[in-house]
Design a protein around this motif. Structure first.
Motif, PDB file in Angstrom:
ATOM      1  N   SER A 147       0.836  -1.202   0.000  1.00 37.18           N
ATOM      2  CA  SER A 147       0.000   0.000   0.000  1.00 37.18           C
ATOM      3  C   SER A 147       0.872   1.254   0.000  1.00 37.18           C
ATOM      4  N   THR A 148       2.159   1.077  -0.257  1.00 37.19           N
ATOM      5  CA  THR A 148       3.124   2.171  -0.321  1.00 37.19           C
ATOM      6  C   THR A 148       3.506   2.413  -1.777  1.00 37.19           C
ATOM      7  N   VAL A 149       3.390   3.642  -2.225  1.00 34.60           N
ATOM      8  CA  VAL A 149       3.577   3.953  -3.638  1.00 34.60           C
ATOM      9  C   VAL A 149       4.964   3.559  -4.125  1.00 34.60           C
ATOM     10  N   MET A 150       6.015   3.910  -3.398  1.00 40.48           N
ATOM     11  CA  MET A 150       7.370   3.651  -3.869  1.00 40.48           C
ATOM     12  C   MET A 150       7.680   2.161  -3.916  1.00 40.48           C
ATOM     13  N   ILE A 151       7.178   1.414  -2.930  1.00 38.19           N
ATOM     14  CA  ILE A 151       7.377  -0.040  -2.956  1.00 38.19           C
ATOM     15  C   ILE A 151       6.666  -0.639  -4.166  1.00 38.19           C
ATOM     16  N   SER A 152       5.455  -0.190  -4.425  1.00 38.75           N
ATOM     17  CA  SER A 152       4.699  -0.698  -5.572  1.00 38.75           C
ATOM     18  C   SER A 152       5.416  -0.380  -6.882  1.00 38.75           C
ATOM     19  N   PHE A 153       5.954   0.839  -6.991  1.00 42.09           N
ATOM     20  CA  PHE A 153       6.700   1.206  -8.192  1.00 42.09           C
ATOM     21  C   PHE A 153       7.918   0.294  -8.382  1.00 42.09           C
ATOM     22  N   GLY A 154       8.616  -0.037  -7.283  1.00 43.32           N
ATOM     23  CA  GLY A 154       9.798  -0.882  -7.387  1.00 43.32           C
ATOM     24  C   GLY A 154       9.471  -2.318  -7.745  1.00 43.32           C
ATOM     25  N   VAL A 155       8.458  -2.883  -7.095  1.00 41.85           N
ATOM     26  CA  VAL A 155       8.144  -4.301  -7.291  1.00 41.85           C
ATOM     27  C   VAL A 155       7.566  -4.554  -8.672  1.00 41.85           C
ATOM     28  N   ILE A 156       6.773  -3.611  -9.193  1.00 40.22           N
ATOM     29  CA  ILE A 156       6.131  -3.858 -10.492  1.00 40.22           C
ATOM     30  C   ILE A 156       7.165  -3.884 -11.625  1.00 40.22           C
ATOM     31  N   PHE A 157       8.344  -3.336 -11.393  1.00 35.74           N
ATOM     32  CA  PHE A 157       9.441  -3.454 -12.368  1.00 35.74           C
ATOM     33  C   PHE A 157       9.780  -4.922 -12.602  1.00 35.74           C
ATOM     34  N   PHE A 158       9.857  -5.700 -11.525  1.00 33.93           N
ATOM     35  CA  PHE A 158      10.197  -7.120 -11.633  1.00 33.93           C
ATOM     36  C   PHE A 158       9.008  -7.940 -12.142  1.00 33.93           C
ATOM     37  N   VAL A 159       7.801  -7.457 -11.889  1.00 32.47           N
ATOM     38  CA  VAL A 159       6.631  -8.088 -12.514  1.00 32.47           C
ATOM     39  C   VAL A 159       6.767  -8.016 -14.032  1.00 32.47           C
ATOM     40  N   GLY A 160       7.198  -6.863 -14.539  1.00 35.65           N
ATOM     41  CA  GLY A 160       7.379  -6.693 -15.983  1.00 35.65           C
ATOM     42  C   GLY A 160       8.438  -7.622 -16.545  1.00 35.65           C
TER      43      GLY A 160
END
Length: 457
Positions: free
Chosen positions: A362-375
């Motif tokens: 629920s933290t914006v910066m964590i979500s931005f970082g993790v979705i990189f590896f999702v890609g």
């Protein structure tokens, strides 16, 4: 690039006793392999390794592939803008996760039904004409939505008008089901077997560039001028893609004779049933797609309700995921054709673990970082499942096998619909995160109990 089956194929070809389906690779693929790599810089003795002779962009030496690639960029730009704009427009009109799932379902049903027929068309008809008709029809659908928005027939004040988007999704799903098997199978016709992984990876790389640029552009257009300009832009991109396809020469086709479409479909299904490698790769791809892809269609919920970053932030999430996917694509385009089955499973596991982290953040910066590896994980799975299927399939079944792979994306929408309904009950994070946890378990299980996939080159 060699595989055990190729020696067997060559021996059989020499004595004219090859049997279709007797091995994973197919007689015609083995025959092409002998000369396809000549002069391509494939690692001859003494050649120094440098940026100049890396094979990353070698498929671009082919002028037909360049035309194909440019047309693909036009189509995928429009599709990525559509994915973003349609999802946010529906959520703006209804505020309902179930509506997002319904939209995905409307797109999936015709896609699934017509994809099998699209595979038969790909094996019967000149693929250039299939793509030309498909791109033109997509332009008409986008133009219809743009006009509806411009005239006010579909608007926030008239929320019930979202049914127009449902009808458009049904039409677009039909077009995609009939067209996309030809688009996928066409890559092999253009580049042959030696450059197949490179071409598929570059194709995925281009798609991922547009995952960055197109949603971001759509978000800016929506934020500044509304949704109508997005759909007019999409219309223009589809028309450009159609023009580029018109410029292409004919590519190879294989006539199936006069057995009829249903008989050809059944013949393709029997082929998959008797080929364990094809069957295994399709099954793995299906499981990964069903358990991972719902997050993309439900992303507006994460952007608006969980992270509170709105449409522009949602576009940024998709952009970061696209950057990760680009990194994965370029890496795969540079790799030799070794241990591809193991890399496929490693990418699937990275996708699953990263998606768990994204779902419960629920933290914006964590979500931005993790979705990189999702890609990264998503592009590894997409590229290698496509490559392995085209590498091992026999030519005469290529379109029908690719239709089964594409059909899985239609099935995804059923998972999106289910995830959307569940999200209304237990929350979006547990809905998407629960599927991701299941994917972690399933991926580890396949890696442990299926040595066949780990050994695929």
């Amino acid at each position: 690039m060699t595989r055990p089956e190729d020696n067997e194929v060559g021996d059989r070809a020499a004595t004219s006793t090859a049997e279709p389906g007797a091995n994973g690779g197919g007689r015609q693929n083995g025959g092409r392999m002998g000369g396809a790599g000549v002069g391509m810089g494939g690692g001859g003795g003494g050649t120094p390794i440098s940026l100049r002779n890396l094979r990353t962009f070698t498929s671009f030496k082919n002028p037909v592939f360049r035309l194909y690639y440019a047309a693909m960029l036009g189509q995928m730009a429009a599709m990525n803008m559509q994915m973003f704009a349609r999802s946010f427009l529906v959520f703006t009109l209804t505020g309902s996760y179930t509506s997002l799932g319904t939209m995905a379902l409307a797109n999936a049903a015709p896609m699934m039904f017509f994809s099998l027929f699209g595979g038969v068309i790909a094996d019967r008809v000149q693929k250039k004409y299939v793509l030309l008709v498909g791109q033109s029809a997509s332009a008409l659908v986008s133009l219809g939505i743009a006009v509806s928005l411009t005239t006010g027939f579909m608007s926030v004040e008239n929320a019930s008008s979202w049914w127009i988007l449902v009808v458009a999704s049904l039409a677009q799903g039909t077009i995609m089901g009939l067209m996309m098997p030809s688009r996928q199978a066409m890559i092999f016709d253009i580049v042959g077997v030696d450059e197949l992984m490179n071409a598929v990876a570059l194709n995925t790389f281009g798609m991922n560039i547009l995952r960055i640029m197109a949603p971001a552009l759509a978000g800016i257009l929506v934020d500044s001028w509304g949704y109508a300009p997005v759909y007019y832009a999409m219309t223009g991109m589809y028309m450009i893609a159609a023009f580029l396809i018109w410029l292409m020469p004919h590519t190879g086709t294989i006539s199936l004779g006069g057995k009829g479409a249903l008989a050809d479909i059944m013949d393709g299904l029997r082929y998959v049933k008797r080929e364990p490698i094809i069957r295994l790769v399709l099954l793995i791809s299906l499981v990964v797609v069903l358990l991972s892809m719902p997050y993309m269609m439900l992303l507006p919920g994460f952007a608006i309700d969980i992270l509170d970053i709105g449409e522009r932030g949602g576009g940024l999430l998709m952009m970061i995921s696209g950057v990760g996917a680009m990194v994965g694509s370029l890496t795969l385009a540079s790799l030799p054709d070794k241990k591809r089955g193991l890399i496929l499973m490693g990418g699937s596991l990275l996708l699953a673990v990263s998606l768990v982290g994204f779902s419960f953040s629920s933290t914006v910066m964590i979500s931005f970082g993790v979705i990189f590896f999702v890609g990264i994980g998503q592009t590894v799975r997409m590229t290698l499942s496509n490559t392995l299927l085209q590498y091992y399939v026999e030519d005469e079944y290529r379109g029908r096998v690719m239709s089964l792979l594409f059909m899985e994306f239609g099935m995804t929408s059923f998972a999106v619909f289910g995830a959307g309904v569940i999200a209304e009950v237990i929350g979006l994070q547990w809905s998407v995160g629960g599927l991701a946890i299941m994917l972690v378990v399933a991926t580890i299980g396949v890696m442990v109990f299926s040595p066949r996939i780990r050994k695929l080159d």
